[in-house]
Design an enzyme around this catalytic site. Structure first.
Site, mmCIF file in Angstrom:
data_model
loop_
_atom_site.group_PDB
_atom_site.id
_atom_site.type_symbol
_atom_site.label_atom_id
_atom_site.label_comp_id
_atom_site.label_asym_id
_atom_site.label_seq_id
_atom_site.Cartn_x
_atom_site.Cartn_y
_atom_site.Cartn_z
ATOM 1 N NE ARG A 167 6.255 -4.285 6.325
ATOM 2 C CZ ARG A 167 5.455 -3.264 6.137
ATOM 3 N NH1 ARG A 167 4.647 -4.033 6.378
ATOM 4 N NH2 ARG A 167 5.374 -1.860 5.476
ATOM 5 C CE LYS A 224 -2.429 -1.418 3.271
ATOM 6 N NZ LYS A 224 -1.658 -2.971 3.923
ATOM 7 C CB THR A 225 4.260 2.890 2.098
ATOM 8 O OG1 THR A 225 2.898 1.503 3.226
ATOM 9 C CG2 THR A 225 4.331 3.845 2.032
ATOM 10 C CB THR A 256 -5.542 -3.464 7.973
ATOM 11 O OG1 THR A 256 -5.914 -2.931 9.255
ATOM 12 C CG2 THR A 256 -4.437 -3.217 8.568
ATOM 13 C CG ASP A 275 -0.203 2.922 7.090
ATOM 14 O OD1 ASP A 275 -0.413 2.486 6.035
ATOM 15 O OD2 ASP A 275 1.290 2.512 6.850
HETATM 16 P P1 ADP Z 1 2.211 -1.700 3.189
HETATM 17 O O1 ADP Z 1 1.618 -0.531 2.716
HETATM 18 O O2 ADP Z 1 0.550 -2.634 2.466
HETATM 19 O O3 ADP Z 1 2.598 -2.484 4.608
HETATM 20 P P2 ADP Z 1 4.871 -0.889 1.713
HETATM 21 O O4 ADP Z 1 4.179 -1.356 0.552
HETATM 22 O O5 ADP Z 1 5.133 -1.017 2.588
HETATM 23 O O6 ADP Z 1 3.009 -2.587 2.129
HETATM 24 O O7 ADP Z 1 5.299 -2.625 1.593
HETATM 25 C C1 ADP Z 1 6.253 -3.543 1.819
HETATM 26 C C2 ADP Z 1 7.248 -4.073 1.306
HETATM 27 O O8 ADP Z 1 7.543 -5.399 0.472
HETATM 28 C C3 ADP Z 1 8.286 -2.667 0.289
HETATM 29 O O9 ADP Z 1 9.744 -2.592 1.337
HETATM 30 C C4 ADP Z 1 8.534 -3.094 -1.134
HETATM 31 O O10 ADP Z 1 10.125 -3.248 -1.653
HETATM 32 C C5 ADP Z 1 7.647 -4.553 -0.723
HETATM 33 N N1 ADP Z 1 6.578 -4.997 -2.123
HETATM 34 C C6 ADP Z 1 5.382 -4.567 -1.036
HETATM 35 N N2 ADP Z 1 4.886 -4.361 -2.573
HETATM 36 C C7 ADP Z 1 5.551 -4.918 -4.020
HETATM 37 C C8 ADP Z 1 5.143 -5.495 -5.439
HETATM 38 N N3 ADP Z 1 3.841 -5.872 -6.049
HETATM 39 N N4 ADP Z 1 6.260 -6.108 -6.133
HETATM 40 C C9 ADP Z 1 7.589 -5.471 -4.923
HETATM 41 N N5 ADP Z 1 7.826 -5.290 -3.750
HETATM 42 C C10 ADP Z 1 6.845 -5.202 -2.707
#
Ligand code: ADP
Length: 334
Positions: free
Chosen positions: A217, A64-65, A158, A109
C-alpha cells in the site's frame, strides 16, 4: 498527514481498487500463504463445499483485503465487506449474517475490534451456521434460533494475538502476512506503473521500493507522490534522483521511515533516554493511540532493528540513535 497510517480518502480508495490484483497469480509475494490458500480453495471446489473460514493477520497494507476479494473471486462467490468497529451490537451482526446468500464470502476487517456479544454470536454462526436471536428483555427474553446458509468468513486482524482463543480456533486456516522484500515491492510497483501508464526506470523502482517499509500500500502511495512530482517538474521518465527528491519532500527517509516512525524513535531516545519505557507511555509521548504505535510503527521498527521489545519495555537500539544522528549515552541499555 502521515504516509503510512491507514486513513484514506476517496481518491486513494479508487486508486487502491484499480491497482488490486484480481486473482492469486497476480498477487505478488507471500508465497507460502498463497500456496496454502490455493490448496484450501481448490479442495473446497473439488468437494463442492464452501471454503473453510480464513483468518489473515499482519500489519496494515500487506494485502488482507485483496486476498479476501481473491477468495470470493476464486470461489465465484459474492463478497460482503464489514469491519469489527462497525459491529457494535450483536444485532448488527445478526442483520449481516441473516442476509448472506449461500456460499457468500463475508470479510470482517479489524475483527479483533468487534464487541463481546457480537463475537459470541459469531462463534455459533461460524461453527453451526446458525444464530440465536434474542427477543425481549429480562425474564421474558426468548432466543429464536435462525438457520444460516453456509458461508465463508474471512477475518483480518493486525495481530492474531489480539483475538480471543475461542475465536481464533474457529478458523480452519490462518495465514500470517509478512513484510515484502524490496524485490517483491519492485514487482508490485512495476505492475502499478504499467496500469497507471507511468515511465519509471529500474533505478527509480528500486529507490521507491526501498522506501516503502515492506508494504505494497505504501509503495503504491509513494509511486503516486513521485508521479505528481514528475508531472509538476516536467519529467518524462522517473529515475532514482527524481524518486528520492520527491520522497525527501514528503518526509519519507532513505530507509522508509516516515514522521510517525521517527517521532516514536525520537521520543524514545530524547524523552526516555532510549528506554526501556512502556508502550502506552511511549504512545502518549507521541500523541498517538497505543494500537497505532503497536501495529503500524512498531513491527517495522523492530524488523529494521531500530527498536527492541524487552520485558521491561521498549528500547532504542544503537542503530536507532545512529539513524537519528543522535549520540547514544554511555549508560543506555543497548
Ligand atoms: P490490507 O487489507 O492488509 O490493509 P490491502 O489488501 O487493502 O491491505 O492492500 C493495499 C493495497 O496494496 C491494495 O491496493 C493492493 O493493490 C496492494 N497490494 C497488497 N498486496 C499486494 C500484492 N501481494 N501484490 C500486489 N499488490 C498488492
Amino acid at each position: 498527514e502521515s504516509l503510512t497510517t491507514t486513513g484514506s480518502g476517496p481518491e486513494e480508495r479508487a486508486m487502491e481498487s484499480a491497482l488490486r490484483p484480481k486473482n492469486l497469480d497476480d498477487f505478488v509475494g507471500q508465497v507460502r500463504v498463497r500456496q496454502q490458500l490455493d490448496l484450501v480453495l481448490q479442495a473446497s471446489r473439488i468437494r463442492e463445499r464452501t471454503a473453510d473460514h480464513v483468518l489473515l493477520s499482519g500489519p496494515p497494507g500487506l494485502g488482507k483485503t485483496t486476498l479476501a476479494m481473491i477468495v470470493a473471486a476464486e470461489m465465484n462467490a459474492p463478497l460482503r465487506i464489514s469491519s469489527g468497529p462497525a459491529i457494535q451490537h450483536a444485532g448488527d451482526l445478526a442483520a449481516i449474517l441473516s442476509s448472506l446468500s449461500e456460499g457468500e464470502v463475508l470479510f470482517l476487517d479489524e475483527i479483533h475490534r468487534m464487541s463481546r456479544p457480537a463475537e459470541e454470536m459469531l462463534y455459533m454462526a461460524m461453527e453451526d451456521f446458525r444464530v440465536d436471536i434474542i427477543v425481549g428483555k429480562g425474564a421474558g427474553a426468548t432466543a429464536i434460533p435462525l438457520e444460516l446458509p453456509p458461508f465463508t468468513l474471512v477475518g483480518a486482524t493486525t495481530r492474531a494475538g489480539l483475538l480471543p482463543g475461542p475465536l481464533r480456533d474457529r478458523f480452519g486456516f490462518t495465514g500470517h502476512l509478512e513484510f515484502y522484500s524490496t524485490q517483491e515491492l519492485e514487482l508490485v510497483l512495476r505492475r502499478s506503473a504499467m496500469l497507471m501508464d507511468l515511465a519509471v526506470n529500474s533505478a527509480g523502482f528500486s529507490e521507491i521500493a526501498g522506501r516503502s517499509r515492506g508494504t505494497p500500500r505504501i509503495a503504491n502511495r509513494l509511486l503516486r507522490r513521485v508521479r505528481d512530482w514528475a508531472l509538476v517538474n516536467g519529467l518524462e521518465q522517473i529515475d532514482a534522483r527524481a524518486a528520492s527528491a520527491a520522497l525527501d519532500m514528503y518526509e519519507v527517509d532513505a530507509r522508509g521511515l516516515d514522521r510517525l516512525d521517527r517521532s516514536v524513535l525520537h521520543a524514545l531516545c530524547t524523552k526516555f533516554g532510549g528506554g526501556p519505557v512502556g508502550l502506552s507511555t511511549l504512545a502518549i509521548a507521541v500523541g498517538e493511540e497505543t494500537e497505532t504505535v503497536e501495529s503500524v510503527a512498531e513491527p517495522f521498527l523492530v524488523r529494521e532493528g531500530l527498536l527492541g521489545r524487552t520485558p521491561r519495555g521498549r528500547i532504542a537500539t544503537a542503530a536507532a540513535w545512529d539513524h537519528l544522528g543522535l549520540r547514544m549515552p554511555a549508560d543506555a541499555v543497548f
